[in-house]
Scaffold this active site. Structure first.
Site, PDB file in Angstrom:
ATOM      1  N   VAL A   1      48.147  40.086  32.912  1.00 57.52           N
ATOM      2  CA  VAL A   1      48.551  38.867  32.204  1.00 57.52           C
ATOM      3  C   VAL A   1      47.322  38.099  31.727  1.00 57.52           C
ATOM      4  O   VAL A   1      47.278  37.628  30.591  1.00 57.52           O
ATOM      5  CB  VAL A   1      49.463  37.978  33.082  1.00 57.52           C
ATOM      6  N   CYS A   2      46.307  38.014  32.571  1.00 56.92           N
ATOM      7  CA  CYS A   2      45.083  37.296  32.185  1.00 56.92           C
ATOM      8  C   CYS A   2      44.376  37.984  31.023  1.00 56.92           C
ATOM      9  O   CYS A   2      43.900  37.324  30.094  1.00 56.92           O
ATOM     10  CB  CYS A   2      44.139  37.185  33.372  1.00 56.92           C
ATOM     11  N   SER A   3      44.312  39.284  31.085  1.00 52.38           N
ATOM     12  CA  SER A   3      43.702  40.050  30.003  1.00 52.38           C
ATOM     13  C   SER A   3      44.497  39.852  28.712  1.00 52.38           C
ATOM     14  O   SER A   3      43.909  39.592  27.644  1.00 52.38           O
ATOM     15  CB  SER A   3      43.643  41.527  30.391  1.00 52.38           C
TER      16      SER A   3
END
Length: 168
Positions: free
Chosen positions: A59-61
């Site tokens: 999700v962060c990527s």
């Protein structure tokens, strides 16, 4: 006080909550070449600040890629900053692999200066809670999103629209 969960478990954030209309708190984080960067270094530009726990998660990527992809369409008066507690070396590796040269990725690993100032340090995990802030040229906060569940995506459209309102 903002209350969030991470992987469905409640986490403790500092009592500090940044709200629309607040003067943006200053902070000092590290660039990928280990140089200090503060809010003052970007004054005079609109800033979209994308905050995440770690670039090493899906999700962060995805969040960082999305804002990176959108960055050029926002105009030359907008800086997109991505902040996590990942080490600067890991951030640089992620930037190289993902060819993310339209945003500035910064590390809060040393002092948690950003996390404490913006109320996004998850005490139990020593990670930053997923959030998005838009700050105008005069360092006033114009948009805030503390994502209620840390493994969910932010509302990209709302954040991007908040930037576009300032550029019109």
């Amino acid at each position: 006080m903002v209350q969030i969960t991470f992987m469905k478990n409640p986490v403790t954030l500092p009592n500090k909550e940044v709200k629309v209309g607040d003067q943006a708190p200053d902070f000092t984080v590290l660039s990928n070449d280990l140089k200090p960067v503060s809010l003052k270094d970007t004054t005079g530009k609109i800033r979209l600040v994308s905050v995440m726990p770690s670039l090493d998660t899906g999700v962060c990527s995805d969040q960082t890629k999305r804002f990176s992809d959108e960055a050029t369409s926002l105009g030359s008066n907008v800086d997109v900053l991505a902040i996590s507690v990942d080490l600067p070396f890991a951030q640089k590796r992620w930037m190289d692999i993902n060819k993310a040269d339209t945003i500035t990725i910064l590390s809060d690993h040393r002092d948690l200066s950003f996390g404490e100032a913006y109320g996004v340090t998850m005490k139990e995990l020593r990670l930053l809670a997923r959030s998005v802030f838009v700050i105008d040229e005069n360092d006033q906060v114009t948009y805030v999103e503390y994502v209620p569940e840390g493994t969910d995506h932010p509302n990209y459209e709302n954040a991007l629209n908040a930037v576009k309102e300032l550029t019109n």
